[in-house]
Design a protein around this motif. Structure first.
Motif, short mmCIF file in Angstrom:
data_model
loop_
_atom_site.label_atom_id
_atom_site.label_comp_id
_atom_site.label_asym_id
_atom_site.label_seq_id
_atom_site.Cartn_x
_atom_site.Cartn_y
_atom_site.Cartn_z
N GLU A 119 0.83 -1.21 0.00
CA GLU A 119 0.00 0.00 0.00
C GLU A 119 0.86 1.25 0.00
O GLU A 119 0.57 2.23 -0.70
CB GLU A 119 -0.93 0.01 1.22
CG GLU A 119 -2.09 -0.95 1.13
CD GLU A 119 -3.07 -0.75 2.27
OE1 GLU A 119 -2.76 0.08 3.15
OE2 GLU A 119 -4.12 -1.41 2.27
N SER A 147 1.31 4.46 -2.59
CA SER A 147 1.23 5.87 -2.17
C SER A 147 2.47 6.64 -2.59
O SER A 147 2.38 7.79 -3.05
CB SER A 147 1.05 5.95 -0.66
OG SER A 147 -0.19 5.41 -0.26
N ASP A 175 -3.97 12.26 3.41
CA ASP A 175 -5.38 11.88 3.27
C ASP A 175 -5.78 11.85 1.80
O ASP A 175 -6.53 10.95 1.36
CB ASP A 175 -6.27 12.87 4.02
CG ASP A 175 -6.15 12.72 5.53
OD1 ASP A 175 -5.65 11.67 5.98
OD2 ASP A 175 -6.53 13.67 6.24
N LEU A 176 -5.29 12.81 1.02
CA LEU A 176 -5.60 12.84 -0.41
C LEU A 176 -4.96 11.66 -1.13
O LEU A 176 -5.59 11.01 -1.98
CB LEU A 176 -5.12 14.17 -1.01
CG LEU A 176 -5.42 14.40 -2.49
CD1 LEU A 176 -6.92 14.31 -2.75
CD2 LEU A 176 -4.89 15.75 -2.93
N ARG A 235 -4.17 8.80 0.21
CA ARG A 235 -4.88 7.59 0.65
C ARG A 235 -6.18 7.41 -0.12
O ARG A 235 -6.48 6.30 -0.59
CB ARG A 235 -5.15 7.66 2.15
CG ARG A 235 -5.97 6.48 2.69
CD ARG A 235 -6.23 6.63 4.17
NE ARG A 235 -6.86 7.90 4.51
CZ ARG A 235 -8.15 8.15 4.37
NH1 ARG A 235 -8.97 7.23 3.87
NH2 ARG A 235 -8.64 9.34 4.71
N LEU A 236 -6.95 8.48 -0.26
CA LEU A 236 -8.22 8.38 -0.99
C LEU A 236 -7.98 8.01 -2.45
O LEU A 236 -8.72 7.20 -3.03
CB LEU A 236 -8.98 9.70 -0.90
CG LEU A 236 -9.57 10.05 0.47
CD1 LEU A 236 -10.13 11.46 0.49
CD2 LEU A 236 -10.67 9.04 0.84
N THR A 237 -6.96 8.59 -3.05
CA THR A 237 -6.63 8.27 -4.45
C THR A 237 -6.23 6.80 -4.57
O THR A 237 -6.67 6.10 -5.48
CB THR A 237 -5.48 9.16 -4.95
OG1 THR A 237 -5.84 10.53 -4.79
CG2 THR A 237 -5.19 8.88 -6.42
N ARG A 238 -5.40 6.35 -3.63
CA ARG A 238 -4.95 4.95 -3.67
C ARG A 238 -6.14 4.00 -3.52
O ARG A 238 -6.27 3.03 -4.26
CB ARG A 238 -3.95 4.70 -2.54
CG ARG A 238 -3.36 3.30 -2.53
CD ARG A 238 -2.60 3.03 -1.24
NE ARG A 238 -3.50 2.90 -0.11
CZ ARG A 238 -3.30 3.45 1.08
NH1 ARG A 238 -2.24 4.21 1.29
NH2 ARG A 238 -4.16 3.26 2.06
N GLU A 239 -7.00 4.28 -2.54
CA GLU A 239 -8.15 3.40 -2.31
C GLU A 239 -9.08 3.38 -3.51
O GLU A 239 -9.63 2.33 -3.87
CB GLU A 239 -8.90 3.85 -1.06
CG GLU A 239 -8.11 3.62 0.22
CD GLU A 239 -8.81 4.18 1.44
OE1 GLU A 239 -9.84 4.87 1.26
OE2 GLU A 239 -8.32 3.95 2.56
N SER A 240 -9.23 4.54 -4.16
CA SER A 240 -10.07 4.59 -5.35
C SER A 240 -9.47 3.76 -6.48
O SER A 240 -10.17 2.99 -7.14
CB SER A 240 -10.22 6.05 -5.80
OG SER A 240 -10.94 6.13 -7.00
#
Length: 397
Positions: free
Chosen positions: A240, A244, A379-380, A382-387
């Protein structure tokens, strides 16, 4: 204490620990630092040391503010010894170097297999420094850091991942996240003092082994001429973070395309400047696609081969190991509030307000720094990675 027990403790502790009284059969422990440096001198008569001032300004001593000093290993030891461990008002360091650079005599027997990790092989770094040499406070985005102190002493100030330090991706270095606070500047005290309940501190002496769990902040300073070796153990959970970091590098690389040379020297750590064009954006995108594929659920069996498992022991079992082997391993002490405040007061004696004064160029670079930090906010990312991982599951399953 057997290697299997050491391995279990290293891979399961959630706070920094120190091993001591271990029998580490490395040849360097059988000799003096002066002898070790003489072997290095025979193989490399001249080395480019980093040099910085013992005084501190408002901001951390970033690597871009250092100078290069050409000297021999023998000159380093002689000059540092003549001035109580440092060079008049400066320090010198030859650090974060691959063990592959060392002659056979200097690296003889250096094997992390004695600590339960024979697969490390040559993925080891060495650090040489005089009194005052240091690395700015940062955390490593992946891996578990193991440090073996061979000669001299180094102080380690550590904070847990959740500590309220101000993250910065400038200066940018792949896999390192720095904080903006300078522990020697009164200007930072209003922020740093909020950490008085989260500060851990240890002085490593020869033969001691420090384990730094993932994402723990650390500020490291040499207290006297010293040498240590370290390695970062790859972990299963690193995939992960590799995603990132790949996203972060793409953002920083794209933003930096049109920056002037002076701003590039501000944005990137010196070791990154030499490889700005490598890898290319297309290569980074291919790497990102590969990592996303490995992260997908039907690729989990591959991850077991990519890194070590962590947190596989219950807290009760881990506590039992630490209690059983208390003569060999201890948790790094947390500083009492008054100890932390005393450290900050002592550090303040090395503050020089005339250092690092702002210039027009620095203020211009601050805009680039601000934009990169906003774009690379964890946080940005992380959200991009999860998406992307979510989309990737549809594409690859």
């Amino acid at each position: 204490m057997n290697r299997s027990t050491i391995e279990d403790i290293v891979l399961n502790v959630k706070k920094p620990v120190v091993f001591h009284n271990l029998e580490i059969p490395w040849e360097c422990f059988k000799h003096t630092f002066e002898e070790w440096l003489s072997w290095l001198y025979d193989a490399c008569p001249s080395l480019a040391f980093d040099s910085g001032t013992l005084q501190n300004g408002t901001r951390p001593q970033w690597e871009r503010t250092r100078t290069k000093v050409q000297m021999t290993a023998k000159d380093f030891y002689r000059d540092a010894s003549a001035h109580q461990g440092h060079f008049n008002d400066n320090w010198a360091s030859y650090s974060y170097r691959s063990i592959r650079e060392l002659p056979p005599e200097c690296r003889a027997g250096v094997d992390f297999g004695v600590l339960g990790f024979p697969d490390v092989a040559e993925d080891v770094s060495f650090w040489i420094g005089s009194k005052g040499a240091h690395t700015a406070c940062h955390y490593d985005t992946y891996g578990c850091n193991i440090v073996v102190q061979v000669f001299g002493r180094k102080s380690w100030l550590l904070f847990p991942p959740e500590a309220k330090l101000h993250r910065s991706r400038v200066p940018y270095e792949e896999s390192s996240v720095y904080c903006e606070e300078n522990f020697y500047s009164p200007a930072s005290y209003s922020t740093v003092i909020a950490l008085e309940n989260d500060a851990y501190y240890v002085v490593l002496e020869p033969g001691m082994v420090l384990v730094i769990p993932p994402k723990w902040w650390h500020y490291v300073e040499t207290l006297e001429c010293s040498l240590n070796f370290n390695t970062w153990l790859p972990l299963e959970s690193d995939t992960e973070e590799h995603i990132s970091e790949c996203l972060t590098r793409l953002i920083v690389k794209d933003y930096s395309k049109h920056l002037p040379a002076s701003s590039l020297r501000h944005v990137f750590n010196p070791n990154e400047l030499t490889s700005l064009d490598v890898p290319s954006s297309s290569e980074l995108q291919n790497t990102l696609r590969y990592l996303l594929e490995q992260q997908s659920s039907n690729k989990r069996q591959h991850l077991a081969k990519a890194g070590h498992p962590t947190n596989y022991l219950s807290q009760n079992v881990l506590d039992g190991l630490l209690e059983t082997w208390v003569d060999f391993v201890t948790t790094v002490d947390k500083l009492e509030n008054h100890e932390f405040f005393h450290m900050m007061k002592t550090n303040g004696r090395r503050f020089d307000p005339d250092l690092n004064r702002s210039s027009d160029e620095e203020e211009t670079n601050a805009a680039a720094e601000h934009a990169i930090n906003l774009s690379c906010h964890p946080d940005l990312i992380r959200l991009t990675r999860e998406s992307l991982v979510g989309e990737n599951k549809i594409n690859f399953e």
